[in-house]
Design an enzyme around this catalytic site. Structure first.
Site, PDB file in Angstrom:
ATOM      1  N   ASP A 171      -8.737  -4.114  -6.577  1.00 12.32           N
ATOM      2  CA  ASP A 171      -8.623  -5.617  -6.064  1.00 12.32           C
ATOM      3  C   ASP A 171      -9.611  -5.463  -5.235  1.00 12.32           C
ATOM      4  O   ASP A 171     -10.637  -4.493  -4.207  1.00 12.32           O
ATOM      5  CB  ASP A 171      -7.512  -4.788  -5.285  1.00 12.32           C
ATOM      6  CG  ASP A 171      -7.022  -5.367  -3.655  1.00 12.32           C
ATOM      7  OD1 ASP A 171      -5.592  -6.135  -3.989  1.00 12.32           O
ATOM      8  OD2 ASP A 171      -7.687  -4.968  -2.737  1.00 12.32           O
ATOM      9  N   TYR A 228     -13.942  -8.795   2.070  1.00 13.51           N
ATOM     10  CA  TYR A 228     -14.704  -7.498   1.341  1.00 13.51           C
ATOM     11  C   TYR A 228     -16.246  -7.523   1.126  1.00 13.51           C
ATOM     12  O   TYR A 228     -16.489  -7.040   1.034  1.00 13.51           O
ATOM     13  CB  TYR A 228     -14.337  -7.521   0.294  1.00 13.51           C
ATOM     14  CG  TYR A 228     -12.653  -6.981   0.872  1.00 13.51           C
ATOM     15  CD1 TYR A 228     -12.239  -6.048   2.027  1.00 13.51           C
ATOM     16  CD2 TYR A 228     -12.484  -5.619  -0.762  1.00 13.51           C
ATOM     17  CE1 TYR A 228     -10.507  -6.040   1.953  1.00 13.51           C
ATOM     18  CE2 TYR A 228     -10.607  -5.929  -0.536  1.00 13.51           C
ATOM     19  CZ  TYR A 228     -10.494  -5.484   1.098  1.00 13.51           C
ATOM     20  OH  TYR A 228      -8.627  -4.688   0.875  1.00 13.51           O
ATOM     21  N   HIS A 247      -4.246 -12.627   2.839  1.00 19.84           N
ATOM     22  CA  HIS A 247      -4.891 -11.330   3.611  1.00 19.84           C
ATOM     23  C   HIS A 247      -3.859 -10.662   4.508  1.00 19.84           C
ATOM     24  O   HIS A 247      -3.654  -9.513   4.538  1.00 19.84           O
ATOM     25  CB  HIS A 247      -6.202 -11.481   4.009  1.00 19.84           C
ATOM     26  CG  HIS A 247      -6.558  -9.767   3.412  1.00 19.84           C
ATOM     27  ND1 HIS A 247      -8.179  -9.836   3.024  1.00 19.84           N
ATOM     28  CD2 HIS A 247      -6.233  -8.673   3.719  1.00 19.84           C
ATOM     29  CE1 HIS A 247      -8.005  -8.511   3.511  1.00 19.84           C
ATOM     30  NE2 HIS A 247      -6.920  -7.661   3.943  1.00 19.84           N
ATOM     31  N   SER A 299       0.038  -9.970   2.274  1.00 19.58           N
ATOM     32  CA  SER A 299      -0.383  -8.798   2.767  1.00 19.58           C
ATOM     33  C   SER A 299      -0.574  -8.819   4.356  1.00 19.58           C
ATOM     34  O   SER A 299      -0.355  -9.642   5.183  1.00 19.58           O
ATOM     35  CB  SER A 299      -1.863  -8.754   2.437  1.00 19.58           C
ATOM     36  OG  SER A 299      -2.510  -7.363   3.205  1.00 19.58           O
ATOM     37  N   ASN A 300       0.556  -7.679   5.120  1.00 21.16           N
ATOM     38  CA  ASN A 300       0.278  -7.514   5.974  1.00 21.16           C
ATOM     39  C   ASN A 300       1.456  -8.090   6.820  1.00 21.16           C
ATOM     40  O   ASN A 300       1.045  -8.717   7.711  1.00 21.16           O
ATOM     41  CB  ASN A 300      -0.846  -6.931   6.628  1.00 21.16           C
ATOM     42  CG  ASN A 300      -2.288  -6.619   6.576  1.00 21.16           C
ATOM     43  OD1 ASN A 300      -1.455  -4.781   7.026  1.00 21.16           O
ATOM     44  ND2 ASN A 300      -3.082  -6.962   5.518  1.00 21.16           N
ATOM     45  N   GLN A 352       1.062  -6.218  -0.081  1.00 19.82           N
ATOM     46  CA  GLN A 352       0.489  -5.558   0.068  1.00 19.82           C
ATOM     47  C   GLN A 352      -0.058  -5.095   1.363  1.00 19.82           C
ATOM     48  O   GLN A 352       0.136  -4.944   2.446  1.00 19.82           O
ATOM     49  CB  GLN A 352      -1.106  -6.117  -0.402  1.00 19.82           C
ATOM     50  CG  GLN A 352      -2.350  -4.983  -0.457  1.00 19.82           C
ATOM     51  CD  GLN A 352      -3.454  -4.983  -0.910  1.00 19.82           C
ATOM     52  OE1 GLN A 352      -4.344  -4.978   0.077  1.00 19.82           O
ATOM     53  NE2 GLN A 352      -3.413  -5.543  -2.255  1.00 19.82           N
ATOM     54  N   SER A 393      -5.328   1.923   1.832  1.00 17.50           N
ATOM     55  CA  SER A 393      -5.503   3.574   2.918  1.00 17.50           C
ATOM     56  C   SER A 393      -4.120   4.284   1.958  1.00 17.50           C
ATOM     57  O   SER A 393      -3.213   4.943   2.900  1.00 17.50           O
ATOM     58  CB  SER A 393      -4.957   3.361   3.832  1.00 17.50           C
ATOM     59  OG  SER A 393      -6.012   2.238   4.340  1.00 17.50           O
ATOM     60  N   LYS A 398      -9.587   3.513  -2.807  1.00 17.18           N
ATOM     61  CA  LYS A 398     -10.530   3.067  -3.404  1.00 17.18           C
ATOM     62  C   LYS A 398     -11.845   4.119  -3.034  1.00 17.18           C
ATOM     63  O   LYS A 398     -11.421   5.146  -2.387  1.00 17.18           O
ATOM     64  CB  LYS A 398     -11.516   2.305  -1.375  1.00 17.18           C
ATOM     65  CG  LYS A 398     -12.928   2.015  -1.531  1.00 17.18           C
ATOM     66  CD  LYS A 398     -13.309   3.453  -0.572  1.00 17.18           C
ATOM     67  CE  LYS A 398     -15.024   2.617  -0.742  1.00 17.18           C
ATOM     68  NZ  LYS A 398     -15.582   3.702   0.047  1.00 17.18           N
ATOM     69  N   ASN A 446      -8.527  10.609  -8.450  1.00 20.01           N
ATOM     70  CA  ASN A 446      -7.780   9.599  -7.824  1.00 20.01           C
ATOM     71  C   ASN A 446      -6.747   9.290  -9.131  1.00 20.01           C
ATOM     72  O   ASN A 446      -5.622   9.084  -9.656  1.00 20.01           O
ATOM     73  CB  ASN A 446      -8.133   8.118  -7.262  1.00 20.01           C
ATOM     74  CG  ASN A 446      -8.238   8.819  -6.022  1.00 20.01           C
ATOM     75  OD1 ASN A 446      -8.262  10.035  -5.442  1.00 20.01           O
ATOM     76  ND2 ASN A 446      -9.033   7.541  -5.311  1.00 20.01           N
TER      77      ASN A 446
END
Length: 266
Positions: free
Chosen positions: A36, A41, A99, A129-130, A151, A178, A220, A230
């Protein structure tokens, strides 16, 4: 259609070229098959280099990226989606998200662009997302393409019950960014105790809980040890009492929060 793996690899803050390439290639070597990234970024090109360098065939990797809030107007969404595909080195982006529904987000223009990108074959699946619940439902109603994923930030301290229920109702994936609350889970006595009982890290406990709730975490990590740790969460099974204890931790604690965030503009 490609399989959507239960666990993904996030690349937020992997802005250094060598660090990003090393992290992504390590993740692919370990077994991750979902990567992702995002236009915001500034590392799509590095992710693309890692995908090209890896021994894993890019056709076996689910590649997701996100449109920058400044690029949500119709023309910009179309143009920059093509740029993202080129940087990533893919003919088709497996999943393209909006995003944040901020700045240039316009439901008609943005969603029309997404539908056309799917129709043209540049994008296989549409994500959001969001989004607030009301924004999510409105977008689902107005898109021709089905929403594949939403997301959001999700972890034991922010459990997103309503959005999990909507994901079930509308049959889309909930993807958790997160998912270890930037390692604040390592400071929580309940999670630490459960981790010690299993001989694993608090991060693994948090990730296992997220996956058991039906969401797809995308942690991440930069170091090989953290990347492997992870991934090992896939092998962790929590019992009913441990789930109950973690469920009781929900306190609507956001790591990512700012004045203009959608949930602060109701």
């Amino acid at each position: 259609m490609k399989e959507f793996p239960q666990l993904g690899f996030g690349t937020y803050k992997l802005e250094d070229r060598d660090e990003c390439i090393d992290a992504v290639t390590t993740a692919l070597d370990v077994g991750y098959r979902h990567v992702d990234t995002a236009q915001m970024y500034d590392n799509e090109e590095y992710v693309g280099e890692a995908l090209a360098e890896s021994d894993v065939d890019v056709d076996d990797v689910f590649v997701a990226t996100k449109l920058k809030p400044a690029n949500l107007g119709y023309d910009d969404a179309i143009e920059t989606a093509h740029e993202s595909a080129e940087k990533l080195g893919v003919e088709t982006i497996d999943l393209l998200y909006v995003h944040w529904p901020l700045n240039t987000y316009d439901e008609d223009e943005t969603l029309t662009a997404l539908d056309e990108l799917v129709e043209a074959g540049l994008v296989a699946n549409v994500g959001l997302s969001n989004f607030r619940p009301d924004q999510l439902e409105s977008a689902i109603e107005n898109l021709d393409a089905p929403v594949f994923a939403h997301q959001v930030e999700m972890h034991p301290l922010l459990q997103q019950t309503e959005l999990r229920e909507l994901a079930t109702e509308y049959d889309h994936h909930l993807v958790a960014y997160s998912p270890i609350a930037r390692n604040e889970v390592a400071e929580n006595d309940t999670i630490v105790e459960i981790a010690e009982n299993h001989g694993v890290s608090p991060a693994q406990v948090s990730l296992a809980w997220v996956m058991a709730k039906g969401a797809t975490p995308i942690p991440k990590a930069a170091s090989p040890d953290h990347i492997r740790d992870n991934f090992d969460a896939l092998d962790l099974d929590l019992d009913e009492a441990e789930f109950t204890a973690i469920d009781a931790l929900d306190r609507d604690h956001r790591i990512v929060d700012f004045e203009s965030a959608p949930w602060n503009r109701v």
